[in-house]
Design an enzyme around this catalytic site. Structure first.
Site, PDB file in Angstrom:
ATOM      1  N   GLU A 190     -16.637  50.736  35.109  1.00 35.63           N
ATOM      2  CA  GLU A 190     -15.751  51.760  35.692  1.00 35.63           C
ATOM      3  C   GLU A 190     -15.587  51.650  37.204  1.00 35.63           C
ATOM      4  O   GLU A 190     -15.737  52.632  37.929  1.00 35.63           O
ATOM      5  CB  GLU A 190     -16.271  53.156  35.315  1.00 35.63           C
ATOM      6  CG  GLU A 190     -16.355  53.358  33.812  1.00 35.63           C
ATOM      7  CD  GLU A 190     -16.848  54.749  33.422  1.00 35.63           C
ATOM      8  OE1 GLU A 190     -17.305  55.503  34.292  1.00 35.63           O
ATOM      9  OE2 GLU A 190     -16.760  55.084  32.220  1.00 35.63           O
ATOM     10  N   GLU A 210     -16.076  51.110  23.321  1.00 32.77           N
ATOM     11  CA  GLU A 210     -16.616  52.472  23.163  1.00 32.77           C
ATOM     12  C   GLU A 210     -15.627  53.322  22.371  1.00 32.77           C
ATOM     13  O   GLU A 210     -15.311  54.460  22.736  1.00 32.77           O
ATOM     14  CB  GLU A 210     -16.881  53.101  24.543  1.00 32.77           C
ATOM     15  CG  GLU A 210     -17.779  52.258  25.426  1.00 32.77           C
ATOM     16  CD  GLU A 210     -18.118  52.905  26.767  1.00 32.77           C
ATOM     17  OE1 GLU A 210     -17.867  54.109  26.943  1.00 32.77           O
ATOM     18  OE2 GLU A 210     -18.652  52.196  27.641  1.00 32.77           O
TER      19      GLU A 210
HETATM   20  C1  XIL Z   1     -22.062  58.695  27.738  1.00 29.25           C
HETATM   21  C2  XIL Z   1     -23.104  59.000  26.664  1.00 29.25           C
HETATM   22  O1  XIL Z   1     -22.487  58.904  25.406  1.00 29.25           O
HETATM   23  C3  XIL Z   1     -23.699  60.376  26.871  1.00 29.25           C
HETATM   24  O2  XIL Z   1     -24.778  60.581  25.984  1.00 29.25           O
HETATM   25  C4  XIL Z   1     -24.174  60.536  28.314  1.00 29.25           C
HETATM   26  O3  XIL Z   1     -24.599  61.871  28.506  1.00 29.25           O
HETATM   27  C5  XIL Z   1     -23.072  60.203  29.294  1.00 29.25           C
HETATM   28  O4  XIL Z   1     -22.600  58.893  29.030  1.00 29.25           O
HETATM   29  N1  XIL Z   1     -18.316  55.651  29.449  1.00 29.25           N
HETATM   30  C6  XIL Z   1     -19.474  54.911  29.371  1.00 29.25           C
HETATM   31  C7  XIL Z   1     -20.631  55.429  28.600  1.00 29.25           C
HETATM   32  O5  XIL Z   1     -19.488  53.765  29.835  1.00 29.25           O
HETATM   33  O6  XIL Z   1     -21.847  55.010  29.148  1.00 29.25           O
HETATM   34  C8  XIL Z   1     -20.616  56.925  28.492  1.00 29.25           C
HETATM   35  O7  XIL Z   1     -21.673  57.335  27.626  1.00 29.25           O
HETATM   36  C9  XIL Z   1     -19.276  57.392  27.987  1.00 29.25           C
HETATM   37  C10 XIL Z   1     -18.170  57.003  28.949  1.00 29.25           C
END
Ligand code: XIL
Length: 377
Positions: A170, A276
């Site tokens: 990101e 994701e």
């Molecule tokens: C999220 C997790 O799912 C949660 O449990 C945590 O509280 C916050 O992070 N983008 C990403 C992930 O790259 O690491 C994130 O995961 C979701 C958004």
């Protein structure tokens, strides 16, 4: 013979997990039988990795039903939180690898490709990584040294065991400019190249990725990701793939946007991954007032998902997977951000339905839809 509700739930859970012992096809709806007898990893194109992010209840083995489902369905896992900077390196001289070691062992015991997520990010990173004297930001040399120690230690520990790392997560704003991350402020724009250099030093054989969201919905951001890839390539650094996180909403991005995104990213020469994947069904709302329950408008499916929405979700997943299949040779991995709706990070006090398995760990119509697309000839 009819089964009681509990017996049904039990049989269905066992079936979903792959231990299909009982299949009265005149009694189960056809789609359910289909879904329960099929594993995604067996029907994706040859060479694809298909996976899910696992949480600590799963990688520690406490959530047995989910563990069975993950074992049966997937050939890769990502760590929902276990390998983030704050999880493994809470203080300058203290690394905490217990949970991370169990995560890596979980995947290796099952012959899965174990993904590392992530090394350099503005979030879930402890303040000390960036702090200088008197509350100011650390200087470039100090921050680079900390970054290098972190990467060398974490990547080095799992050398040969982790298949690929999200090196930088990101780094972009929606307009394609570089995000004002503390890493960037302290080190400069080349913090990205530095992170990739350190990761490659620590494990020359591990795959290295750039990972971000909104690449399919924001063409300017996508262009920024392409600039990052080209910059790394011009510097002669290793980058294997770009991950579009795939935190999508119903019909956004449209299938055509996904198609174009994969094509454009792939033109740089690197592979594309959906890292994701989930589909948010809830309205976008402002921040919740702490301690207050969510308003009914912000939580419209608190008592269940209406059938038309269930079908719309299935239709969107089908459209998306049709596009992914079209690009079967451009894509190396598709990972869902969680297994069942019960586990999803998108609930946050509301009831969301973003994944392929429901809260009882039963496959949803969206699962059947994905199976149909993957098995259609
Ligand atoms: C999220 C997790 O799912 C949660 O449990 C945590 O509280 C916050 O992070 N983008 C990403 C992930 O790259 O690491 C994130 O995961 C979701 C958004």
């Amino acid at each position: 013979m009819t089964l009681g509700r509990r017996a049904f739930a039990h049989a269905a859970a066992a079936a979903a997990a792959g231990a299909l012992v009982f299949r009265p096809s005149n009694w189960f709806p056809d789609a359910t039988v289909l879904a329960q007898s099929v594993a995604l990893k067996d029907i994706v194109p040859k060479g694809w990795l298909i996976g899910a992010a696992v949480n600590q209840n799963q990688s520690d083995g406490r959530d047995g039903v989910a563990v069975d489902l993950i074992t049966r369905q997937f050939n890769t896992i990502s760590p929902e939180n276990a390998l983030k900077f704050q999880s493994v390196h809470p203080e300058p001289d203290r690394f905490t690898f217990d949970a991370a070691d169990r995560y890596v062992a979980f995947g290796r015991d099952r012959g899965m490709a174990v993904i590392g997520h992530n090394l350099v990010w503005h979030s879930q990173t402890p303040r000390w990584a960036w702090d200088g004297a008197d509350g100011a930001l650390a200087d470039r040399a100090t921050m680079l040294a900390r970054m290098r120690t972190h990467i060398a230690t974490v990547v080095g520990r799992y050398k040969g065991k982790i298949h690929g790392w999200d090196v930088v997560n990101e780094a972009l704003n929606d307009d394609g400019t570089l995000r004002d991350s503390p890493w960037r402020r302290g080190i400069g724009d080349d913090y990205i190249a530095q992170a990739f250099t350190f990761a490659h030093e620590a494990d020359p054989n591990v795959e290295l990725y750039y990972n971000d969201f909104n690449l399919a919905t924001r063409p300017a951001k996508r262009a920024g990701a392409i600039r990052i890839v080209k910059d790394l390539q011009q510097r002669g650094l290793r980058i294997d793939a770009v991950g579009e996180q795939g935190h999508w909403r119903l019909n956004t991005p449209a299938a055509g946007d996904i198609d174009q995104t994969i094509a454009e990213l792939r033109q740089t020469g690197v592979k594309v991954m959906i890292t994701e994947l989930d589909v948010n069904l809830l309205p976008q709302t402002g921040p919740r007032v702490a301690g207050q329950p969510p308003s009914p408008e912000s939580n419209p499916y608190a008592n269940g998902l209406p059938d038309d929405m269930q079908q719309a979700l299935a239709g969107y997943y089908a459209d998306a997977f049709r596009v992914l299949l079209k690009h079967r040779d451009d894509i190396t991995r598709v990972t869902f951000w969680g297994v069942s709706d019960a586990d999803s990070w998108l609930n946050r006090g509301r009831m969301n339905y973003p994944l392929l398995w429901d809260r009882q760990r039963q496959p949803k119509p969206a699962f059947d839809a994905v199976v149909r697309v993957l098995t259609a000839k």
